[in-house]
Design a protein around this motif. Structure first.
Motif, PDB file in Angstrom:
ATOM      1  N   ASN A   1      -3.974 -11.921  -5.728  1.00 40.63           N
ATOM      2  CA  ASN A   1      -3.719 -11.316  -7.042  1.00 40.63           C
ATOM      3  C   ASN A   1      -3.613  -9.799  -6.944  1.00 40.63           C
ATOM      4  O   ASN A   1      -2.742  -9.180  -7.566  1.00 40.63           O
ATOM      5  N   LYS A   2      -4.500  -9.208  -6.161  1.00 38.91           N
ATOM      6  CA  LYS A   2      -4.458  -7.755  -5.989  1.00 38.91           C
ATOM      7  C   LYS A   2      -3.150  -7.344  -5.317  1.00 38.91           C
ATOM      8  O   LYS A   2      -2.494  -6.379  -5.726  1.00 38.91           O
ATOM      9  N   MET A   3      -2.754  -8.085  -4.275  1.00 35.87           N
ATOM     10  CA  MET A   3      -1.512  -7.753  -3.563  1.00 35.87           C
ATOM     11  C   MET A   3      -0.307  -7.923  -4.484  1.00 35.87           C
ATOM     12  O   MET A   3       0.602  -7.087  -4.479  1.00 35.87           O
ATOM     13  N   MET A   4      -0.278  -8.969  -5.287  1.00 31.84           N
ATOM     14  CA  MET A   4       0.834  -9.159  -6.226  1.00 31.84           C
ATOM     15  C   MET A   4       0.912  -7.995  -7.203  1.00 31.84           C
ATOM     16  O   MET A   4       2.002  -7.516  -7.530  1.00 31.84           O
ATOM     17  N   GLY A   5      -0.231  -7.530  -7.661  1.00 33.46           N
ATOM     18  CA  GLY A   5      -0.252  -6.371  -8.558  1.00 33.46           C
ATOM     19  C   GLY A   5       0.295  -5.127  -7.873  1.00 33.46           C
ATOM     20  O   GLY A   5       1.091  -4.378  -8.463  1.00 33.46           O
TER      21      GLY A   5
END
Length: 127
Positions: free
Chosen positions: A61-65
Motif C-alpha cells: 500500500n505504501k509503495m502504491m501510494g
C-alpha cells in the motif's frame, strides 16, 4: 522476392482508432527499451519511489501510494525531454547502421580458395 510478395502495409484497428482521435501509433523494435520513451519515464517513477521508501512499514500500500505520487509529478516537459532523447538515439543509431552497412558493402572482401589450410592463413606451411 520478399518485396514482390509482401503485402503493402498491415493496418490494425488500433491504428484507425488512434488516427480518428488525432494520434498515430509508432511501433518500435521489440526488446529495444532505449527506443521507448516510457521506459525513461518509468525509471523516473521508480527512482522517486525508491528514494522515498526508506522507512518502515515497507508495504504494498505504501509503495502504491509512492508510485501514484511519482506519476503525478511527471510533467509535459519530462515527456518532451525523453521523447527528444529517444528520437535522437534512434536517429544516431540509424545513421551509424547506414555507415556500417556502407562499409560492409564496399570494403569487405572474402577470398575463397580451395586450400585445405584450416588456420585460414594463405601461403607456405610452417616447418
Amino acid at each position: 522476392m520478399v518485396r514482390e510478395n509482401k503485402t503493402s502495409r498491415v493496418r490494425y484497428e488500433v491504428d484507425d482508432i488512434a488516427l480518428a482521435h488525432g494520434h498515430r501509433v509508432l511501433r518500435i523494435p521489440p526488446y529495444h527499451c532505449q527506443y521507448n520513451a516510457i521506459e525513461l519515464i518509468w525509471a523516473q517513477i521508480k527512482g522517486y519511489a525508491a528514494r522515498n521508501n526508506t522507512t518502515p512499514p515497507f508495504s504494498t500500500n505504501k509503495m502504491m501510494g509512492l508510485l501514484k505520487v511519482a506519476c503525478s509529478k511527471i510533467t509535459k516537459e519530462d515527456w518532451v525531454k525523453v521523447v527528444e532523447k529517444t528520437r535522437k538515439l534512434i536517429t544516431e543509431d540509424y545513421e551509424r547502421d547506414i555507415r556500417v552497412d556502407t562499409i560492409i558493402e564496399n570494403e569487405i572482401v572474402i577470398q575463397v580458395t580451395d586450400s585445405d589450410d584450416s588456420s585460414g592463413e594463405s601461403g607456405s606451411e610452417s616447418e
